[in-house]
Design an enzyme around this catalytic site. Structure first.
Site, mmCIF file in Angstrom:
data_model
loop_
_atom_site.group_PDB
_atom_site.id
_atom_site.type_symbol
_atom_site.label_atom_id
_atom_site.label_comp_id
_atom_site.label_asym_id
_atom_site.label_seq_id
_atom_site.Cartn_x
_atom_site.Cartn_y
_atom_site.Cartn_z
ATOM 1 N N ARG A 221 0.867 -1.180 0.000
ATOM 2 C CA ARG A 221 0.000 0.000 0.000
ATOM 3 C C ARG A 221 0.902 1.228 0.000
ATOM 4 O O ARG A 221 1.972 1.232 0.629
ATOM 5 C CB ARG A 221 -0.923 0.018 1.226
ATOM 6 C CG ARG A 221 -2.085 -0.968 1.146
ATOM 7 C CD ARG A 221 -3.080 -0.597 0.025
ATOM 8 N NE ARG A 221 -4.219 -1.508 -0.072
ATOM 9 C CZ ARG A 221 -4.309 -2.557 -0.906
ATOM 10 N NH1 ARG A 221 -3.293 -2.836 -1.718
ATOM 11 N NH2 ARG A 221 -5.383 -3.303 -0.948
ATOM 12 N N GLU A 250 -3.500 7.560 -3.899
ATOM 13 C CA GLU A 250 -4.244 7.026 -5.043
ATOM 14 C C GLU A 250 -5.671 7.548 -5.032
ATOM 15 O O GLU A 250 -6.247 7.656 -3.955
ATOM 16 C CB GLU A 250 -4.283 5.485 -4.960
ATOM 17 C CG GLU A 250 -2.998 4.839 -5.379
ATOM 18 C CD GLU A 250 -3.074 3.309 -5.271
ATOM 19 O OE1 GLU A 250 -4.168 2.744 -5.429
ATOM 20 O OE2 GLU A 250 -2.023 2.714 -5.019
ATOM 21 N N HIS A 267 -1.062 0.368 -9.615
ATOM 22 C CA HIS A 267 -1.669 -0.569 -8.662
ATOM 23 C C HIS A 267 -2.274 -1.774 -9.404
ATOM 24 O O HIS A 267 -3.458 -2.062 -9.274
ATOM 25 C CB HIS A 267 -2.739 0.153 -7.813
ATOM 26 C CG HIS A 267 -3.191 -0.662 -6.621
ATOM 27 N ND1 HIS A 267 -3.770 -0.085 -5.520
ATOM 28 C CD2 HIS A 267 -3.170 -1.995 -6.356
ATOM 29 C CE1 HIS A 267 -4.091 -1.018 -4.639
ATOM 30 N NE2 HIS A 267 -3.730 -2.193 -5.136
HETATM 31 N N1 LIG Z 1 -0.436 -4.049 -5.253
HETATM 32 C C1 LIG Z 1 -1.364 -4.967 -5.278
HETATM 33 O O1 LIG Z 1 -1.984 -5.176 -6.302
HETATM 34 C C2 LIG Z 1 -1.645 -5.781 -4.063
HETATM 35 C C3 LIG Z 1 -1.352 -5.310 -2.806
HETATM 36 N N2 LIG Z 1 -1.603 -6.086 -1.702
HETATM 37 C C4 LIG Z 1 -1.266 -5.546 -0.380
HETATM 38 O O2 LIG Z 1 -0.269 -6.391 0.194
HETATM 39 C C5 LIG Z 1 -0.576 -6.579 1.569
HETATM 40 C C6 LIG Z 1 0.031 -7.879 2.057
HETATM 41 O O3 LIG Z 1 -0.611 -8.968 1.444
HETATM 42 P P1 LIG Z 1 -0.368 -10.470 1.948
HETATM 43 O O4 LIG Z 1 1.071 -10.792 1.895
HETATM 44 O O5 LIG Z 1 -1.250 -11.345 1.172
HETATM 45 O O6 LIG Z 1 -0.851 -10.352 3.441
HETATM 46 P P2 LIG Z 1 -0.674 -11.413 4.611
HETATM 47 O O7 LIG Z 1 -1.644 -11.022 5.660
HETATM 48 O O8 LIG Z 1 -0.686 -12.787 4.090
HETATM 49 O O9 LIG Z 1 0.812 -11.118 5.150
HETATM 50 C C7 LIG Z 1 1.205 -9.898 5.699
HETATM 51 C C8 LIG Z 1 2.393 -10.144 6.604
HETATM 52 O O10 LIG Z 1 2.898 -8.870 7.017
HETATM 53 C C9 LIG Z 1 3.347 -9.020 8.351
HETATM 54 N N3 LIG Z 1 3.475 -7.715 8.992
HETATM 55 C C10 LIG Z 1 2.510 -6.939 9.515
HETATM 56 N N4 LIG Z 1 3.043 -5.804 10.028
HETATM 57 C C11 LIG Z 1 4.379 -5.871 9.803
HETATM 58 C C12 LIG Z 1 5.468 -5.005 10.073
HETATM 59 N N5 LIG Z 1 5.316 -3.836 10.703
HETATM 60 N N6 LIG Z 1 6.704 -5.394 9.677
HETATM 61 C C13 LIG Z 1 6.907 -6.566 9.040
HETATM 62 N N7 LIG Z 1 5.904 -7.436 8.768
HETATM 63 C C14 LIG Z 1 4.658 -7.084 9.129
HETATM 64 C C15 LIG Z 1 2.304 -9.917 8.996
HETATM 65 O O11 LIG Z 1 2.791 -10.518 10.197
HETATM 66 C C16 LIG Z 1 2.057 -10.921 7.861
HETATM 67 O O12 LIG Z 1 2.890 -12.054 8.000
HETATM 68 C C17 LIG Z 1 -2.109 -6.544 1.619
HETATM 69 O O13 LIG Z 1 -2.575 -6.182 2.891
HETATM 70 C C18 LIG Z 1 -2.452 -5.506 0.572
HETATM 71 O O14 LIG Z 1 -2.546 -4.246 1.169
HETATM 72 C C19 LIG Z 1 -2.124 -7.336 -1.821
HETATM 73 C C20 LIG Z 1 -2.431 -7.837 -3.044
HETATM 74 C C21 LIG Z 1 -2.255 -7.089 -4.265
HETATM 75 O O1 LIG Z 2 -5.810 -7.486 -3.232
HETATM 76 C C1 LIG Z 2 -5.446 -6.341 -2.939
HETATM 77 O O2 LIG Z 2 -5.289 -5.956 -1.778
HETATM 78 C C2 LIG Z 2 -5.177 -5.368 -4.019
HETATM 79 O O3 LIG Z 2 -4.531 -4.379 -3.844
HETATM 80 C C3 LIG Z 2 -5.766 -5.690 -5.314
HETATM 81 O O4 LIG Z 2 -4.959 -6.457 -6.124
HETATM 82 C C4 LIG Z 2 -6.189 -4.429 -6.023
HETATM 83 O O5 LIG Z 2 -7.113 -4.761 -6.960
HETATM 84 P P1 LIG Z 2 -8.535 -4.062 -7.109
HETATM 85 O O6 LIG Z 2 -9.232 -4.121 -5.831
HETATM 86 O O7 LIG Z 2 -8.336 -2.674 -7.496
HETATM 87 O O8 LIG Z 2 -9.158 -4.889 -8.147
#
Ligand SMILES: NC(=O)C1=CN([C@@H]2O[C@H](COP(=O)(O)OP(=O)(O)OC[C@H]3O[C@@H](n4cnc5c(N)ncnc54)[C@H](O)[C@@H]3O)[C@@H](O)[C@H]2O)C=CC1
Ligand SMILES: O=C(O)C(=O)[C@H](O)COP(=O)(O)O
Length: 403
Positions: A221, A250, A267
């Protein structure tokens, strides 16, 4: 029962029709309407019982007040900070998300960023890779970078705190080790409270401490990396290679940073077809459970079947390698399937207005995943080390029979 859904969720109409037909047989009405843009209108909210959203729709107490009938909200995303979960609970609204659903796509994005930089500079990064956050997306990214031949460690103090000793050998809480790494990739939720808040985790001080030519990737994020700190780094001409998929404000991007950023995208890290369609499908499975109609899941097609309309996103990629592949070959295979430079170019060519950012995301082209890659090779493929590396890159492999 009326479902209101984001119009850009792929296949939402098809899956809603499958539910509607099945429920009709029980005399239950199930209808769908969709909303365009970021927020649904008050009129749309007034008649909704169920709501499906993406990351761009903010759900707070005010929205919930405008939606007096709402009982269930599902977001087809991993991130959940756009939804006030406490307000949902107070309003007796069930809230669900789709953990891990597009983690492979995010892992591919990071692999493509590092592969492209390595190919351009003629060498793999010379130093360790720090993955911040060892969850779904962080693991997916770290695994692929190990497949490329890099040394990866995971910084995740909250996980370490709750972890049992097994299976967490590569996780640590040493921030100085992170700052000394040659590649750093952020994979944490955006949080402002708790013991380990991630808001501005990369501040002025941390960014100033990074090693020369460090590759800093943020596909989590925007506010995890302070944009102001990046502006200062640009101003003092700090030698960094920053890759941003997400932005602090954003859909407004930090236009003035663009010339300094190595890659900049809208994104879309999670936007493979499997990630996007998987999100919609997962929400319908969740909804069947919420409605206490588990048999509804049987009318939902498989993900593979649902992806048929996007042949370019399901086709195989096949490479021949008689000898052990070089890192250049591995990196170019990654790039064959997903090339981050295309998304970077699209963002740079677009006008810097929020509407253009949203349009890029809405009209995103069909993207394949690295798991569609297959390597056909010689005797070297019998070595478990190579099998392991290809698996880490999520490529499948076949060993050719010797003549
Ligand atoms: N750019 C994009 O399209 C996407 C962005 N995201 C973002 O990525 C984030 C992470 O996704 P996942 O890995 O699936 O989540 P997840 O919940 O599987 O893993 C997140 C990890 O971060 C750790 N964490 C939390 N606070 C921390 C800190 N201060 N320092 C180090 N580690 C910390 C947690 O303990 C956890 O192991 C989501 O919350 C979302 O905001 C997710 C999918 C797509
Ligand atoms: O899964 C998340 O968290 C994400 O950031 C998504 O990949 C973003 O996708 P949309 O919600 O914009 O489709």
């Amino acid at each position: 029962m009326h479902l209101l859904a984001d119009a850009s969720m792929p296949l939402v109409a098809q899956l809603a029709k499958a539910f509607s037909d099945a429920l009709h047989e029980q005399g239950i009405s199930f209808t769908l309407s969709t909303f365009e843009g970021r927020q649904p209108t008050p009129e749309q909210l007034a008649s909704a019982d169920l709501l499906m959203i993406r990351s761009i729709t903010k759900v707070d107490a005010e929205l919930l007040q405008r939606a007096p009938r709402i009982k269930w909200i599902g977001t087809a995303t991993i991130g959940t900070e756009h939804v006030d979960a406490v307000a949902c609970r107070d309003a007796d609204v069930t809230f669900v998300s789709t953990p891990g659903v597009n983690a492979n796509a995010v892992g591919d994005y990071v692999a493509s960023a590092v592969s492209n930089i390595a190919l351009e500079q003629g060498a793999l990064p010379n130093g360790e890779v720090a993955i911040i956050g060892a969850g779904h997306t962080g693991r997916a990214a770290g695994q692929r970078l190990r497949g490329l031949g890099l040394k990866v460690h995971f910084y995740d103090p909250p996980l370490l705190q709750h972890a049992t000793s097994q299976g967490y050998d590569d996780i640590h809480n040493d921030w100085q080790r992170v700052l000394k790494s040659q590649v750093i990739s952020c994979h944490v939720p955006l949080t402002k409270d708790g013991d380990y808040p991630t808001y501005h985790l990369f501040s002025d001080r941390s960014i100033a401490a990074l090693v020369d030519d460090c590759i800093l990737i943020n596909a989590s994020r925007g506010a995890v990396v302070a944009e102001q700190a990046l502006r200062s780094a640009k101003h003092r001409k700090q030698r960094l290679q920053v890759v941003l998929d997400v932005w602090e404000n954003e859909p407004q991007i930090a236009v003035e940073l663009l010339p300094w950023l190595r890659y900049a995208t809208a994104h879309i890290a999670g936007h493979s077809v499997a990630g996007k369609v998987g999100g919609t499908l997962r929400l319908f499975h969740e909804l069947a459970g919420f409605l206490k109609q588990p048999q509804l899941t049987s009318v939902l097609p498989s993900l593979k079947h649902l992806m048929q309309p996007w042949p370019e996103a399901i086709r195989d990629y096949c490479w021949q390698a008689n000898e052990q592949p070089t890192w250049q070959m591995l990196a170019s295979w990654v790039r064959d399937i997903y090339d981050i430079r295309i998304d970077d170019k699209l963002l740079r060519q677009a006008t810097p207005e929020p509407a253009a950012f949203d349009a890029l995301r809405r009209t995103y082209s069909a993207r394949a995943e690295l798991s569609q890659g297959m390597v056909v090779g010689g005797r070297w493929l019998a070595q478990s080390e190579w099998q392991n590396r290809l698996q880490q890159l999520t490529f499948s492999h076949i060993q050719k029979q010797e003549q």
